[in-house]
Design an enzyme around this catalytic site. Structure first.
Site, PDB file in Angstrom:
ATOM      1  N   LYS A 223      -5.265   0.233  -2.395  1.00 16.06           N
ATOM      2  CA  LYS A 223      -6.513  -0.031  -1.670  1.00 16.06           C
ATOM      3  C   LYS A 223      -7.673   0.825  -2.163  1.00 16.06           C
ATOM      4  CE  LYS A 223      -4.829  -2.577   2.233  1.00 16.06           C
ATOM      5  NZ  LYS A 223      -4.440  -2.626   3.634  1.00 16.06           N
ATOM      6  N   ARG A 257       3.949  -2.102   3.186  1.00 18.34           N
ATOM      7  CA  ARG A 257       3.498  -3.327   2.498  1.00 18.34           C
ATOM      8  C   ARG A 257       2.929  -2.917   1.145  1.00 18.34           C
ATOM      9  NH1 ARG A 257      -1.186  -6.227   1.767  1.00 18.34           N
ATOM     10  NH2 ARG A 257      -0.980  -8.492   1.737  1.00 18.34           N
TER      11      ARG A 257
END
Ligand code: 8Y4
Length: 275
Positions: A223, A257
């Site tokens: 991210k 995840r």
């Protein structure tokens, strides 16, 4: 603590489950059409399963800030063939990443056992009806705003306390909508309406969520906050992602995840041996 997802169930605490990310979006470098897109996604998913993924998270909608919306029919055409094929070829649990009740329902019929709902702040009763009726697992993620607006000006007085209060309020609502609490997993939504400082505060404060009534999913893989901290480009954020995975494991997260299943597996095996 047990998490029930369709005909599956996992008991926690345990080493975090690895959820591998499977994007079913047309490759901008090829024009092979729907069939080629499905085939590539299935092949990628099977390789993640072979690398040790416990769950495959299949998504046909881009959730990046400002990404164009995908219609219901387009999303169905992307994800359903992939779920149908995977259900026949792997025992790995399948998760549908969608905000749309119609897509969730079709995905469950095709073999998915988990609904990953990044819009749990806005979800309509129809989604909860489907999750309640099918007994699917349900990941309820925190987001401030919508994917279109969430990074405009994220603001919290105390981010960890506010996300925790959101989980508590949502759990009561889910129960009123007929869900079994054992179906529900929470997720602080790293990067969804958060600054770098908010993301770091959430990762620092993870124990404030893992000591709650329900298990926790953490999604930090590649991210942008890792890019902001390190100046690494998106394809070069594995090391930062593994640092997040170890931190989440330390805090007792239930599911990670990730894009990089094999590497996350190695990090967790090493982490577990040390522990
Ligand atoms: C590179 C590639 C950089 C992808 C960023 C990204 C989460 C999620 C997403 C999450 C749950 C993403 C669907 C954003 N993040 N679902 N979905 N939790 N439950 N960005 O954190 O991966 S998409």
């Amino acid at each position: 603590m047990i998490w029930r997802a369709g005909d599956r169930a996992w008991e926690f605490p345990r080493s975090p489950l690895i959820m591998g990310i499977v994007n079913v979006t047309p490759d901008s470098f090829s024009d092979g059409g729907q069939h080629a897109t499905s085939e590539a996604a299935v092949a990628h998913a099977l390789s993640l399963a072979a690398e040790g993924a416990d769950i495959l998270d299949i998504g046909g909608e881009s959730t990046r800030p400002g990404a164009p919306a995908v219609s219901e029919s387009e999303e169905l055409a992307r994800v359903i063939p992939v779920i149908e094929q995977l259900a026949g070829q792997t025992e790995t649990a399948l998760s549908i990443d969608t905000q749309k009740p119609v897509v969730a329902e079709a995905a469950i019929s095709a073999g998915a056992v988990i609904v990953n709902d990044i819009a749990a702040n806005r979800t309509e009763p129809q989604m909860w009806k489907i999750v309640a009726a099918t007994r699917a697992g349900y990941v309820a993620m925190h987001m401030q705003g919508t994917p279109q607006t969430m990074q405009d000006r994220p603001e919290y007085t105390e981010v960890v306390a506010e996300v925790r209060a959101f989980f508590e309020e949502r759990l009561e609502r889910f129960k009123k909508a007929g869900l079994n609490a054992e179906q529900v997993m929470f997720d602080p939504g790293i990067g969804f309406g958060k600054t770098v400082e908010h993301n770091l505060a959430l990762l620092t404060g993870l124990e404030r969520f893992t000591n709650m009534k329900r298990p926790l999913l953490v999604g930090a893989s590649r991210k942008s906050f890792i890019g902001r901290l390190t100046e690494a480009a998106v394809e070069d954020r594995l090391a930062g992602s593994l640092a997040c995975a170890c931190r989440a494991a330390e805090a007792g997260a239930a599911v990670l995840r990730v894009h990089d299943v094999k590497e996350t597996n190695q990090a967790l095996q090493t982490w577990n041996a040390i522990r």
